[in-house]
Design an enzyme around this catalytic site. Structure first.
Site, PDB file in Angstrom:
ATOM      1  N   PRO A   1       0.840  -1.204   0.000  1.00 17.17           N
ATOM      2  CG  PRO A   1      -0.020  -1.034   2.167  1.00 17.17           C
ATOM      3  CD  PRO A   1       0.714  -1.968   1.247  1.00 17.17           C
ATOM      4  CD  GLU A   2       3.245   3.200  -4.168  1.00 17.52           C
ATOM      5  OE1 GLU A   2       3.291   4.415  -4.429  1.00 17.52           O
ATOM      6  OE2 GLU A   2       3.716   2.334  -4.914  1.00 17.52           O
TER       7      GLU A   2
END
Ligand SMILES: [Zn+2]
Length: 274
Positions: free
Chosen positions: A2-3
């Protein structure tokens, strides 16, 4: 992994459902993810506390309680789910926060790389990782001057510099590829060879790309989906990342894939000349 946009999507989703809930009990099944705490001290610091807010900096989620904050980093595969406390423990759930109203927040992580750290309220930037982190693109101080100051002497590639959380907080592989495409910069270009105009383009495109990704709920790539099964739609708007062999949206040249700084890197060989 996840960014920033995915973590922001998780934050917004969770905020709608768990703000104001009081923790009745915590079950810890994997205590190696707790930084500076034993299972017992972790429980003692949070049980009986109410979640007052959830904030975020870069890829860190910050659960705010009365006197402490819980700083959570999802790393590769961490996810949060909400379910009834009566539902039995599921595989890969490492921590279950049971609330007084019968619901529970569950931290699920198949890779077990995620971390949780409790800090006193107001000391969030003393948490591991946040203590050395650079500015995130949404900060008003994230300007040409800031980014130039951090990069203009570096002989490393701009791609690896943008992935360095001490330089820019919250950018990961997907979004760096997209930002460099929009800025028409070859990802392997050395930082010290960048012009002021190119650095300015990176600064501007960083917020444009992240803003758009957040609006679309982030990107769902491979195994990552946000909590509560929310799926991002930004992958439909990607220009280069994972699109090797596809025609460039600007010039029709086929997108290429290479490795820069050990990371799979996608670019248009015509729009982003070396
Ligand atoms: Zn192109």
């Amino acid at each position: 992994m996840p960014e920033l946009p995915e973590v922001e999507t998780v934050r917004r989703t969770l905020k709608n459902v768990i703000i104001g809930k009081k923790i009745k009990q915590i079950n810890v099944f994997y205590d190696k993810m707790l930084l500076n705490e034993t299972r017992e001290s972790f429980k003692a610091k949070l049980q009986g506390k109410t979640i007052l807010n959830i904030s975020r900096y870069a890829k860190y989620l910050i659960f705010e309680f009365e006197d402490v904050s819980l700083v959570s980093h999802l790393r590769m595969e961490g996810k949060y789910f909400i379910s009834l406390s009566s539902i039995p423990y599921q595989k890969h759930e490492h921590i279950i926060f049971e609330f007084e109203d019968g619901w529970s927040l569950r931290y699920h992580d198949t890779r077990k790389f995620g971390t949780m750290e409790i800090v006193s309220k107001g000391s969030e930037f003393k948490a591991k990782g946040l203590d050395t982190i650079g500015l995130e693109p949404f900060e008003t101080e994230f300007t040409l001057t800031y980014l130039k100051d951090k990069t203009h002497r570096l002989s490393r590639s701009i791609k690896s510099a943008l992935l360095d959380q001490k330089i820019v907080a919250g950018l990961g592989n997907i979004y760096v590829d997209e930002i460099l495409f929009l800025s028409k910069i070859y990802p392997g270009k050395k930082c010290l060879e960048l012009t002021d105009n190119e650095i300015l383009l990176i600064v501007e495109n960083s917020t444009i790309v992240l803003d758009k990704a957040i609006k679309l709920g982030g990107t769902t790539i491979r195994s990552y989906t946000s909590s509560l099964g929310v799926t991002g739609r930004f992958q439909n708007d990607l220009c280069v990342h994972t699109l090797d062999g596809e025609p460039c949206k600007v010039c029709n040249t086929l997108i290429e894939k290479t490795k820069i700084g050990g990371r799979g890197t996608y670019y248009c060989p015509k729009c982003q000349r070396m």
